[in-house]
Design a protein around this motif. Structure first.
Motif, mmCIF file in Angstrom:
data_model
loop_
_atom_site.group_PDB
_atom_site.id
_atom_site.type_symbol
_atom_site.label_atom_id
_atom_site.label_comp_id
_atom_site.label_asym_id
_atom_site.label_seq_id
_atom_site.Cartn_x
_atom_site.Cartn_y
_atom_site.Cartn_z
ATOM 1 N N MET A 117 48.944 28.619 39.674
ATOM 2 C CA MET A 117 47.434 28.763 39.857
ATOM 3 C C MET A 117 47.343 28.064 41.391
ATOM 4 O O MET A 117 46.273 28.706 42.251
ATOM 5 C CB MET A 117 46.566 28.180 38.735
ATOM 6 C CG MET A 117 46.827 28.667 37.644
ATOM 7 S SD MET A 117 45.644 27.762 36.253
ATOM 8 C CE MET A 117 43.994 28.195 36.646
ATOM 9 N N THR A 173 37.428 30.647 41.972
ATOM 10 C CA THR A 173 37.102 30.661 40.369
ATOM 11 C C THR A 173 37.970 31.598 39.694
ATOM 12 O O THR A 173 38.844 31.840 40.175
ATOM 13 C CB THR A 173 35.644 31.411 40.323
ATOM 14 O OG1 THR A 173 36.020 32.939 40.907
ATOM 15 C CG2 THR A 173 34.681 30.777 41.272
ATOM 16 N N ARG A 174 37.616 31.448 38.186
ATOM 17 C CA ARG A 174 38.592 32.323 37.570
ATOM 18 C C ARG A 174 39.000 33.795 38.099
ATOM 19 O O ARG A 174 39.788 34.346 37.952
ATOM 20 C CB ARG A 174 38.088 32.408 35.845
ATOM 21 C CG ARG A 174 38.864 33.101 34.837
ATOM 22 C CD ARG A 174 38.129 33.256 33.771
ATOM 23 N NE ARG A 174 37.116 33.718 33.833
ATOM 24 C CZ ARG A 174 36.166 34.036 32.463
ATOM 25 N NH1 ARG A 174 36.721 33.626 31.487
ATOM 26 N NH2 ARG A 174 35.230 34.745 32.681
ATOM 27 N N ASN A 175 37.909 34.274 38.481
ATOM 28 C CA ASN A 175 37.927 36.029 38.808
ATOM 29 C C ASN A 175 38.677 35.857 40.050
ATOM 30 O O ASN A 175 39.451 37.119 40.130
ATOM 31 C CB ASN A 175 36.273 36.360 39.311
ATOM 32 C CG ASN A 175 35.618 36.623 37.982
ATOM 33 O OD1 ASN A 175 35.981 36.725 36.986
ATOM 34 N ND2 ASN A 175 34.144 36.449 38.084
ATOM 35 N N GLN A 232 41.193 34.000 40.539
ATOM 36 C CA GLN A 232 42.664 33.975 40.008
ATOM 37 C C GLN A 232 43.187 35.355 39.418
ATOM 38 O O GLN A 232 44.264 35.778 39.594
ATOM 39 C CB GLN A 232 42.778 32.941 39.358
ATOM 40 C CG GLN A 232 42.578 31.375 39.743
ATOM 41 C CD GLN A 232 43.904 30.962 40.240
ATOM 42 O OE1 GLN A 232 44.887 31.443 40.288
ATOM 43 N NE2 GLN A 232 43.730 29.713 40.887
#
Length: 225
Positions: A185, A202-204, A206
């Motif tokens: 990550m 953000t998660r998006n 990633q």
């Protein structure tokens, strides 16, 4: 705890117990403070006392902590905060003690059951979130959890966290907080920063980065073969 261990060692005529099972657990009907005292503080106390004895014994033994699937993710609702936080702590305790096995020599594991037909579940005041979760994961028998416990003790390595769910094979859940997950990550975040420069990765971001990386990997493998 000390008296419990003393009596067990006296009964079995051994110098040190082979296994400690921290099966403390109450739900939030008693309030979050009592939930924390029983579910995590008592588990830490029992672990500490057992460790004092086991680390001095030629046969180090095992500490098995009973956590919950609730400790592997966010709670169902506000009422579940105390239980969720306490069981998350049990998993963290298990993995932290397991990582330090070189110093104390004691094997530490935990089991994380989903819903089981026990008093602690039946005594919870029903709510929509709980009912939805039970429909999703199903209700297990205590015997199914017991079989998972036996396999955890006899077949699994130090640091194992076993998820037990109805209709699902007994499953060891990896610690995603350690390498390679965190490092992967971090690398992806640096790549995203160089390309797009977002204020926060953000998660998006990633998801996009990993999807592109796997796409290139698939193309490369296809080109090779």
């Amino acid at each position: 705890f000390k008296n419990l261990l003393n009596k067990a060692e006296e009964y079995f005529n051994v110098s040190c117990v082979d296994i400690l099972v921290n099966n403390a657990g109450i739900n939030t009907n008693f309030g979050w403070r009592k939930c924390m005292e029983v579910n995590i503080m008592a588990v830490m106390m029992g672990t500490e006392i057992a460790m004092e004895r086991m680390r001095k014994s030629p046969k180090k033994g095992q500490v098995i902590n009973v956590a919950s699937m609730a400790g592997l993710g966010p709670g169902l609702n506000e009422e579940m905060v105390g239980y969720t936080v306490s069981k998350t702590g049990v998993i963290a305790l298990t993995r932290t003690m397991a990582a330090d096995i070189a110093r104390h020599g004691v094997v530490t594991k935990c089991i994380c059951p989903a819903w089981a037909d026990t008093e602690i579940v039946s005594s919870v005041d029903p709510n929509p979130g709980m009912e939805k979760s039970i429909q999703q994961f199903g209700m297990m028998t205590p015997e199914h959890v017991a079989e998972g416990f036996y396999r955890l003790v006899t077949k699994c390595d130090n640091g194992s966290a076993m998820a037990v769910m109805k209709g699902v094979p007994y499953l060891l859940v990896p610690d995603y907080n350690i390498f390679p997950m965190i490092m992967s990550m971090v690398i992806m975040a640096k790549i995203m920063d160089k390309i797009f420069g977002p204020q926060v990765v953000t998660r998006n971001h990633q998801i996009v980065a990993f999807t592109v990386a796997f796409g290139f990997l698939a193309l490369f493998i296809g080109w090779l073969f």
